[in-house]
Design a protein around this motif. Structure first.
Motif, PDB file in Angstrom:
ATOM      1  N   PRO A 302       0.834  -1.207   0.000  1.00  0.00           N
ATOM      2  CA  PRO A 302       0.000   0.000   0.000  1.00  0.00           C
ATOM      3  C   PRO A 302       0.867   1.255   0.000  1.00  0.00           C
ATOM      4  O   PRO A 302       2.024   1.225   0.432  1.00  0.00           O
ATOM      5  N   PHE A 303       0.301   2.352  -0.474  1.00  0.00           N
ATOM      6  CA  PHE A 303       1.020   3.625  -0.482  1.00  0.00           C
ATOM      7  C   PHE A 303       1.497   3.945   0.935  1.00  0.00           C
ATOM      8  O   PHE A 303       0.774   3.737   1.889  1.00  0.00           O
ATOM      9  N   PRO A 304       2.752   4.396   1.091  1.00  0.00           N
ATOM     10  CA  PRO A 304       3.683   4.909   0.077  1.00  0.00           C
ATOM     11  C   PRO A 304       4.613   3.864  -0.527  1.00  0.00           C
ATOM     12  O   PRO A 304       5.666   4.220  -1.053  1.00  0.00           O
ATOM     13  N   GLY A 305       4.252   2.594  -0.456  1.00  0.00           N
ATOM     14  CA  GLY A 305       5.065   1.537  -1.041  1.00  0.00           C
ATOM     15  C   GLY A 305       4.912   1.460  -2.548  1.00  0.00           C
ATOM     16  O   GLY A 305       4.261   2.300  -3.188  1.00  0.00           O
ATOM     17  N   PHE A 306       5.509   0.425  -3.137  1.00  0.00           N
ATOM     18  CA  PHE A 306       5.481   0.248  -4.594  1.00  0.00           C
ATOM     19  C   PHE A 306       4.064  -0.167  -5.014  1.00  0.00           C
ATOM     20  O   PHE A 306       3.525  -1.156  -4.521  1.00  0.00           O
ATOM     21  N   PRO A 307       3.452   0.549  -5.962  1.00  0.00           N
ATOM     22  CA  PRO A 307       2.042   0.294  -6.295  1.00  0.00           C
ATOM     23  C   PRO A 307       1.836  -1.034  -7.034  1.00  0.00           C
ATOM     24  O   PRO A 307       2.567  -1.344  -7.988  1.00  0.00           O
ATOM     25  N   THR A 308       0.835  -1.779  -6.618  1.00  0.00           N
ATOM     26  CA  THR A 308       0.479  -3.000  -7.347  1.00  0.00           C
ATOM     27  C   THR A 308       0.081  -2.683  -8.785  1.00  0.00           C
ATOM     28  O   THR A 308       0.301  -3.479  -9.697  1.00  0.00           O
ATOM     29  N   ASP A 309      -0.470  -1.485  -9.014  1.00  0.00           N
ATOM     30  CA  ASP A 309      -0.911  -1.107 -10.359  1.00  0.00           C
ATOM     31  C   ASP A 309       0.239  -0.771 -11.303  1.00  0.00           C
ATOM     32  O   ASP A 309       0.015  -0.473 -12.478  1.00  0.00           O
ATOM     33  N   LEU A 310       1.483  -0.802 -10.806  1.00  0.00           N
ATOM     34  CA  LEU A 310       2.655  -0.622 -11.675  1.00  0.00           C
ATOM     35  C   LEU A 310       3.520  -1.878 -11.746  1.00  0.00           C
ATOM     36  O   LEU A 310       4.562  -1.878 -12.399  1.00  0.00           O
ATOM     37  N   GLN A 311       3.076  -2.935 -11.107  1.00  0.00           N
ATOM     38  CA  GLN A 311       3.878  -4.159 -11.075  1.00  0.00           C
ATOM     39  C   GLN A 311       4.014  -4.795 -12.454  1.00  0.00           C
ATOM     40  O   GLN A 311       5.111  -5.193 -12.874  1.00  0.00           O
ATOM     41  N   ALA A 312       2.914  -4.894 -13.203  1.00  0.00           N
ATOM     42  CA  ALA A 312       2.963  -5.520 -14.533  1.00  0.00           C
ATOM     43  C   ALA A 312       3.871  -4.740 -15.474  1.00  0.00           C
ATOM     44  O   ALA A 312       4.665  -5.317 -16.225  1.00  0.00           O
ATOM     45  N   GLN A 313       3.776  -3.412 -15.424  1.00  0.00           N
ATOM     46  CA  GLN A 313       4.600  -2.574 -16.297  1.00  0.00           C
ATOM     47  C   GLN A 313       6.077  -2.693 -15.924  1.00  0.00           C
ATOM     48  O   GLN A 313       6.949  -2.720 -16.803  1.00  0.00           O
ATOM     49  N   PHE A 314       6.366  -2.762 -14.615  1.00  0.00           N
ATOM     50  CA  PHE A 314       7.758  -2.885 -14.180  1.00  0.00           C
ATOM     51  C   PHE A 314       8.321  -4.249 -14.569  1.00  0.00           C
ATOM     52  O   PHE A 314       9.504  -4.362 -14.903  1.00  0.00           O
ATOM     53  N   MET A 315       7.471  -5.272 -14.574  1.00  0.00           N
ATOM     54  CA  MET A 315       7.930  -6.586 -15.020  1.00  0.00           C
ATOM     55  C   MET A 315       8.378  -6.523 -16.479  1.00  0.00           C
ATOM     56  O   MET A 315       9.374  -7.146 -16.862  1.00  0.00           O
ATOM     57  N   ALA A 316       7.660  -5.761 -17.300  1.00  0.00           N
ATOM     58  CA  ALA A 316       8.057  -5.610 -18.706  1.00  0.00           C
ATOM     59  C   ALA A 316       9.463  -5.030 -18.803  1.00  0.00           C
ATOM     60  O   ALA A 316      10.271  -5.446 -19.640  1.00  0.00           O
ATOM     61  N   LEU A 317       9.777  -4.060 -17.928  1.00  0.00           N
ATOM     62  CA  LEU A 317      11.120  -3.478 -17.909  1.00  0.00           C
ATOM     63  C   LEU A 317      12.158  -4.516 -17.499  1.00  0.00           C
ATOM     64  O   LEU A 317      13.237  -4.601 -18.096  1.00  0.00           O
ATOM     65  N   MET A 318      11.838  -5.320 -16.510  1.00  0.00           N
ATOM     66  CA  MET A 318      12.790  -6.298 -15.991  1.00  0.00           C
ATOM     67  C   MET A 318      13.069  -7.434 -16.977  1.00  0.00           C
ATOM     68  O   MET A 318      14.080  -8.131 -16.858  1.00  0.00           O
TER      69      MET A 318
END
Length: 423
Positions: A302-318
Motif C-alpha cells: 500500500p502507499f507509500p510503497g510500490f504500487p500494485t498497479d505498476l507491477q505488470a509494467q515494471f515486469m516488462a522493464l525487468m
C-alpha cells in the motif's frame, strides 16, 4: 474487438501530458450525492470508467454534464434520489461500490449491487459493510444486492479499526462520515494520494476532516455539505507507466504534470535500475542512463510503497534487464496473468504463488499476445515498444478503462503504434 499493433522503433523523445487520476475521479464523482449543490471537477480523464460512473450517477438522479472534451464534469444532485444502484451498471466497474456510503449518509438507505471490475483477485466488500455497520447501518445481502439502512435514518460516528488499509473502504467511510452524527475515526486508513484528494474536495464542500495522508483519519459530521470546484490530482499510475516508456526503449521523455511525491517508491526502483529522473518546472524528465538496465527486486505494498498497479509494467522493464529480479505481489493474489504473455515474446519468467522470478534476456521479440486486465494491457504495449518486429495486443477493451489516447500519446514521442479496429 480492437487490438493494438506495436512495432519496436528505437528511442523515444518528447513530452507526454499526464491525465487526471482515474481512481481519484471515480472517488470524487460520488461525492456529488452528498450535497444538493453543484460539484464541478476539472482535469477529469476521458475514460470509459468515467462514463460508466456518469451513467450510474445519472441513474440515481444526479445531473452530470461533460464539458471541454470531457476535462470538466459539472454535477448536481438537487432533485429526488433513487437509492438503488442496478446490477447492469455496477457489474462493469469495481468503483461503483463507492455510492454506498454517500447514499446511506444522504438518504438513510441504499440498495447497491455487488460490483465487478478486472479479474485480478478477490476484493470483498466486507470491510466496507463492517465499517458502515459500526456507524449504525443494518446491512444484508439479498439477491446479489447489499440492502443497507441507517438506524433512525442517520449514520452515527464511530471508531473503526480496519484489518488492513483498504483504499475503497477508507473512501466509502470518509464520505459516509461527513454527514454522520458525531465523530468518526478511521484507524489503519489508506494513505494514497487519491485519499488526500478526496479529503481536500470534501473540505471544500464544508466537511471537517483531519489526518488524511496518515493512518488515522478523523471526521466530524456536519449537517450539510455545499457545492465546490476541484481539480482532479494527476494519475500516478499513468505517470509511472509513461515513465517506463523511455526506460524500456531508451531516449528521454518529460511527463507533464508528474510529481515525485506521487510515485516516490517507484522512482527509487527506477533509479536503482539505472534510470535518470529529473524534476522540472512542468513535470518529470525520464531517461535511461548509460548501459543496460539492471535487475531490481520489487515487493508491492500500500502507499507509500510500490504500487500494485505498476507491477505488470515494471515486469516488462525487468524482462530485458541485466541479471535476475524477483517481483512479489502482496496486494492481489491473481496479478501475474501477464507473465505467460510476456513469455510468448521471449521473456524468461517463473511464477510461484505470489512471486515471479524474471531472468533478463537480451531482446524481446514481437508476437501476438492477449491482454488479461487493465495494467497487463499496457505492460504488453511497453514490451512491444522495445521488441524486435511487430506485437499485436488483443482484447484491449480493458485499456480504455484506464488510459486515455494511449496510442496518440506514445506516437507523439516517436513510438510506432496504432489501434486496429475490429471488423
Amino acid at each position: 474487438m480492437d487490438s493494438i499493433l506495436v512495432t519496436g522503433n528505437g528511442p523515444l523523445s518528447g513530452t507526454i501530458p499526464i491525465a487526471g487520476a482515474k481512481n481519484a475521479c471515480l472517488t470524487l464523482m460520488p461525492a456529488t450525492l452528498l450535497s444538493d449543490e453543484p460539484l464541478t471537477l476539472t482535469n477529469a480523464p476521458g475514460l470509459s470508467d468515467i462514463r460508466t460512473m456518469t451513467q450510474l450517477l445519472q441513474s440515481l438522479g444526479a445531473e452530470v454534464t461533460s464539458l471541454q472534451d470531457g476535462k470538466v464534469l459539472a454535477m448536481s444532485c438537487h432533485g429526488a434520489i433513487n437509492s438503488r444502484a442496478e446490477y447492469d451498471i455496477v457489474r462493469k466497474m469495481r468503483a461503483s461500490n463507492l455510492v454506498l456510503g454517500p447514499l446511506l449518509a444522504r438518504e438513510g438507505h441504499a440498495e447497491v449491487s455487488l460490483p465487478g471490475g478486472c479479474a485480478i483477485g478477490a476484493r470483498p466488500m466486507d470491510i466496507h459493510t463492517s465499517g458502515l455497520q459500526q456507524m449504525g447501518a443494518e446491512i444484508e445481502l439479498r439477491d446479489g444486492y447489499l440492502h443497507a439502512k441507517a438506524d433512525g435514518g442517520h449514520l452515527k460516528g464511530a471508531v473503526i479499526d480496519f484489518p488492513f488499509a483498504s483504499v475503497g473502504a477508507t473512501e466509502n467511510i470518509m464520505m459516509a462520515a461527513t454527514l454522520a452524527k458525531g465523530t468518526t475515526v478511521i484507524n489503519n486508513a489508506a494513505r494514497e494520494p487519491e485519499i488526500v484528494d478526496l479529503a481536500t474536495c470534501l473540505r471544500k464542500m464544508g466537511a471537517q476532516i483531519d489526518g488524511d495522508g496518515t493512518s488515522r483519519i478523523e471526521i466530524q459530521g456536519v449537517d450539510r455539505l455545499h457545492g465546490a470546484t476541484h481539480p482532479v490530482v494527476s494519475d500516478r499510475i499513468e505517470l509511472g507507466t509513461y515513465m517506463l516508456a523511455p526506460a524500456i526503449c531508451g531516449g528521454e521523455v518529460e511527463c507533464l504534470g508528474g510529481r515525485i511525491e506521487l510515485v516516490g517508491a517507484f522512482c527509487e526502483k527506477l533509479d536503482a535500475a539505472g534510470i535518470s529522473i529529473e524534476e522540472t518546472p512542468t513535470g518529470l524528465k525520464v531517461a535511461r542512463k548509460n548501459g543496460r538496465i539492471r535487475a531490481v527486486d520489487v515487493t508491492t505494498a500500500p502507499f507509500p510503497g510500490f504500487p500494485t498497479d505498476l507491477q505488470a509494467q515494471f515486469m516488462a522493464l525487468m524482462c530485458t534487464a541485466e541479471g535476475t529480479s524477483v517481483l512479489e505481489e502482496k496486494i492481489f493474489e491473481n496479478r501475474f496473468m501477464h507473465a505467460p504473455e510476456l513469455e510468448r515474446m521471449g521473456a524468461d519468467i517463473d511464477v510461484h504463488g505470489g512471486h515471479a522470478t524474471v531472468r533478463g534476456v537480451e531482446r524481446l521479440k514481437g508476437a501476438p499476445v492477449m491482454a488479461t486486465d487493465l495494467r497487463a494491457s499496457v505492460s504488453l504495449i511497453l514490451a512491444g515498444l522495445a521488441a524486435e518486429g511487430e506485437t499485436v495486443v488483443n482484447r484491449v477493451y480493458h485499456l480504455d478503462r484506464g488510459y486515455e489516447r494511449v496510442e496518440e500519446k506514445l506516437r507523439n514521442v516517436g513510438a510506432k503504434i496504432e489501434r486496429v479496429k475490429s471488423q
